[in-house]
Design a protein around this motif. Sequence first.
Motif, PDB file in Angstrom:
ATOM      1  N   LEU A   1       0.836  -1.205   0.000  1.00 54.53           N
ATOM      2  CA  LEU A   1       0.000   0.000   0.000  1.00 54.53           C
ATOM      3  C   LEU A   1       0.870   1.255   0.000  1.00 54.53           C
ATOM      4  O   LEU A   1       0.558   2.243  -0.669  1.00 54.53           O
ATOM      5  CB  LEU A   1      -0.924   0.006   1.219  1.00 54.53           C
ATOM      6  CG  LEU A   1      -1.961  -1.111   1.304  1.00 54.53           C
ATOM      7  CD1 LEU A   1      -2.855  -0.893   2.528  1.00 54.53           C
ATOM      8  CD2 LEU A   1      -2.793  -1.193   0.041  1.00 54.53           C
TER       9      LEU A   1
ATOM     10  N   LEU B   1      -8.041  -5.907  -6.428  1.00 51.97           N
ATOM     11  CA  LEU B   1      -8.314  -5.708  -5.004  1.00 51.97           C
ATOM     12  C   LEU B   1      -8.981  -6.931  -4.395  1.00 51.97           C
ATOM     13  O   LEU B   1      -8.691  -7.303  -3.252  1.00 51.97           O
ATOM     14  CB  LEU B   1      -9.206  -4.480  -4.809  1.00 51.97           C
ATOM     15  CG  LEU B   1      -8.541  -3.116  -5.003  1.00 51.97           C
ATOM     16  CD1 LEU B   1      -9.586  -1.999  -4.978  1.00 51.97           C
ATOM     17  CD2 LEU B   1      -7.477  -2.865  -3.939  1.00 51.97           C
TER      18      LEU B   1
ATOM     19  N   TRP C   1      -6.225  -9.556  -4.012  1.00 55.51           N
ATOM     20  CA  TRP C   1      -5.264  -9.113  -3.004  1.00 55.51           C
ATOM     21  C   TRP C   1      -5.863  -9.223  -1.606  1.00 55.51           C
ATOM     22  O   TRP C   1      -5.231  -9.713  -0.676  1.00 55.51           O
ATOM     23  CB  TRP C   1      -4.865  -7.675  -3.303  1.00 55.51           C
ATOM     24  CG  TRP C   1      -3.747  -7.141  -2.460  1.00 55.51           C
ATOM     25  CD1 TRP C   1      -2.401  -7.237  -2.718  1.00 55.51           C
ATOM     26  CD2 TRP C   1      -3.871  -6.407  -1.237  1.00 55.51           C
ATOM     27  NE1 TRP C   1      -1.691  -6.602  -1.725  1.00 55.51           N
ATOM     28  CE2 TRP C   1      -2.559  -6.097  -0.806  1.00 55.51           C
ATOM     29  CE3 TRP C   1      -4.958  -5.987  -0.474  1.00 55.51           C
ATOM     30  CZ2 TRP C   1      -2.317  -5.383   0.356  1.00 55.51           C
ATOM     31  CZ3 TRP C   1      -4.715  -5.275   0.689  1.00 55.51           C
ATOM     32  CH2 TRP C   1      -3.405  -4.982   1.101  1.00 55.51           C
ATOM     33  N   SER C   2      -7.122  -8.774  -1.434  1.00 52.48           N
ATOM     34  CA  SER C   2      -7.771  -8.816  -0.121  1.00 52.48           C
ATOM     35  C   SER C   2      -7.905 -10.242   0.380  1.00 52.48           C
ATOM     36  O   SER C   2      -7.689 -10.532   1.561  1.00 52.48           O
ATOM     37  CB  SER C   2      -9.158  -8.161  -0.201  1.00 52.48           C
ATOM     38  OG  SER C   2      -9.067  -6.807  -0.559  1.00 52.48           O
TER      39      SER C   2
ATOM     40  N   ALA D   1      -7.784  -9.652   4.272  1.00 55.67           N
ATOM     41  CA  ALA D   1      -8.317  -8.333   4.609  1.00 55.67           C
ATOM     42  C   ALA D   1      -9.841  -8.353   4.503  1.00 55.67           C
ATOM     43  O   ALA D   1     -10.415  -9.221   3.843  1.00 55.67           O
ATOM     44  CB  ALA D   1      -7.748  -7.279   3.674  1.00 55.67           C
TER      45      ALA D   1
ATOM     46  N   PRO E   1     -12.399  -5.614   3.460  1.00 56.78           N
ATOM     47  CA  PRO E   1     -12.683  -4.254   2.994  1.00 56.78           C
ATOM     48  C   PRO E   1     -14.051  -3.740   3.440  1.00 56.78           C
ATOM     49  O   PRO E   1     -14.954  -4.520   3.766  1.00 56.78           O
ATOM     50  CB  PRO E   1     -12.621  -4.398   1.465  1.00 56.78           C
ATOM     51  CG  PRO E   1     -11.795  -5.614   1.223  1.00 56.78           C
ATOM     52  CD  PRO E   1     -12.109  -6.532   2.359  1.00 56.78           C
TER      53      PRO E   1
ATOM     54  N   PRO F   1     -15.776  -5.287  -4.137  1.00 57.57           N
ATOM     55  CA  PRO F   1     -14.685  -4.892  -5.027  1.00 57.57           C
ATOM     56  C   PRO F   1     -14.986  -3.704  -5.926  1.00 57.57           C
ATOM     57  O   PRO F   1     -14.145  -2.810  -6.080  1.00 57.57           O
ATOM     58  CB  PRO F   1     -14.430  -6.155  -5.853  1.00 57.57           C
ATOM     59  CG  PRO F   1     -14.880  -7.273  -4.965  1.00 57.57           C
ATOM     60  CD  PRO F   1     -16.063  -6.734  -4.210  1.00 57.57           C
TER      61      PRO F   1
ATOM     62  N   LEU G   1     -15.194  -0.643  -3.768  1.00 61.27           N
ATOM     63  CA  LEU G   1     -13.876  -0.405  -3.177  1.00 61.27           C
ATOM     64  C   LEU G   1     -12.948   0.255  -4.181  1.00 61.27           C
ATOM     65  O   LEU G   1     -12.160   1.143  -3.826  1.00 61.27           O
ATOM     66  CB  LEU G   1     -13.277  -1.725  -2.694  1.00 61.27           C
ATOM     67  CG  LEU G   1     -11.956  -1.639  -1.932  1.00 61.27           C
ATOM     68  CD1 LEU G   1     -12.130  -0.850  -0.640  1.00 61.27           C
ATOM     69  CD2 LEU G   1     -11.421  -3.041  -1.634  1.00 61.27           C
TER      70      LEU G   1
ATOM     71  N   VAL H   1     -10.963   3.692  -3.340  1.00 63.59           N
ATOM     72  CA  VAL H   1      -9.500   3.774  -3.360  1.00 63.59           C
ATOM     73  C   VAL H   1      -9.037   4.854  -4.342  1.00 63.59           C
ATOM     74  O   VAL H   1      -8.150   5.658  -4.038  1.00 63.59           O
ATOM     75  CB  VAL H   1      -8.886   2.404  -3.708  1.00 63.59           C
ATOM     76  CG1 VAL H   1      -7.386   2.543  -4.018  1.00 63.59           C
ATOM     77  CG2 VAL H   1      -9.091   1.418  -2.569  1.00 63.59           C
TER      78      VAL H   1
ATOM     79  N   LEU I   1      -9.389  -0.992   3.229  1.00 59.79           N
ATOM     80  CA  LEU I   1      -9.209  -2.407   2.925  1.00 59.79           C
ATOM     81  C   LEU I   1      -9.465  -3.307   4.129  1.00 59.79           C
ATOM     82  O   LEU I   1      -9.336  -4.523   4.034  1.00 59.79           O
ATOM     83  CB  LEU I   1      -7.795  -2.635   2.390  1.00 59.79           C
ATOM     84  CG  LEU I   1      -7.576  -2.034   0.997  1.00 59.79           C
ATOM     85  CD1 LEU I   1      -6.101  -1.903   0.687  1.00 59.79           C
ATOM     86  CD2 LEU I   1      -8.263  -2.885  -0.058  1.00 59.79           C
TER      87      LEU I   1
END
Length: 238
Positions: free
Chosen positions: A101, A155, A158-159, A164, A166, A170, A173, A177, A208
């Motif tokens: 990040l 995302l 990755w999450s 994570a 969020p 997605p 999000l 972001v 996130l």
Amino acid sequence: MLECRALGSPWGNVPQTQEERKAETRARLLAAAAELFAEQGIDAVSVDAVAEAAGRTSGAVYAHFGSKQGLLLALLDSWRDSVLTVLLAEVAVTESPLGQLAAVWDNVGRSVEDGPGSWSLLEQELWLRAARDDEVAGVVRTRNAEARQYTARRLAGWSSAVDAHPVAGPDELAVLVKALLTGLAMQRRLDPASFDDDLAVRGLAALLGMPVPRHPGDDRAPAAPISEEVPTPQGATP
């Protein structure tokens, strides 16, 4: 007279082909336009000014792009890919999720600090032009939709990889972001002392749903894989 360039061969300089000269002229014009549009605003820059900055004639602008509007649309097609490539390369070498990040924000924040010709300011100029020009607005909407879809997929993967949670799905999000990064970039440009890099990283982490330590560099969790099998759409950017 033919232009020449050094290719590092034992035969010395090798004349450029016609296609190479065309490609060089196009690249020069796009680079000059990006710099001038960001520094002075799109409406304030003439075709002649772009040509002069590129070391070419105004006829070259018309030959390659047809008009100033064509130059602007070509610039929209070309600039985002290079930004995305640099950003992903920097994220790939980080050691933790929070470090990744930080790499995303560092790319945006450093662009602001690069001065008036940075890509973040160019993006804001393009948005302002899109608000007044339906043709440009259509192109910008298409690029932004592609970018949101691509960012949402990255995302989501990755999450999941870093466990994570969020604050939104997605698609939403990706919007949040982008809005945070864009807003922080503008805030830094207007008032650099108003926040530090740590706040930017903590803001991203909060969106996130990650633990937010006071100092992101203290995090030692394993890094998330960043090389997903997702095709990059034309003109996408996180």
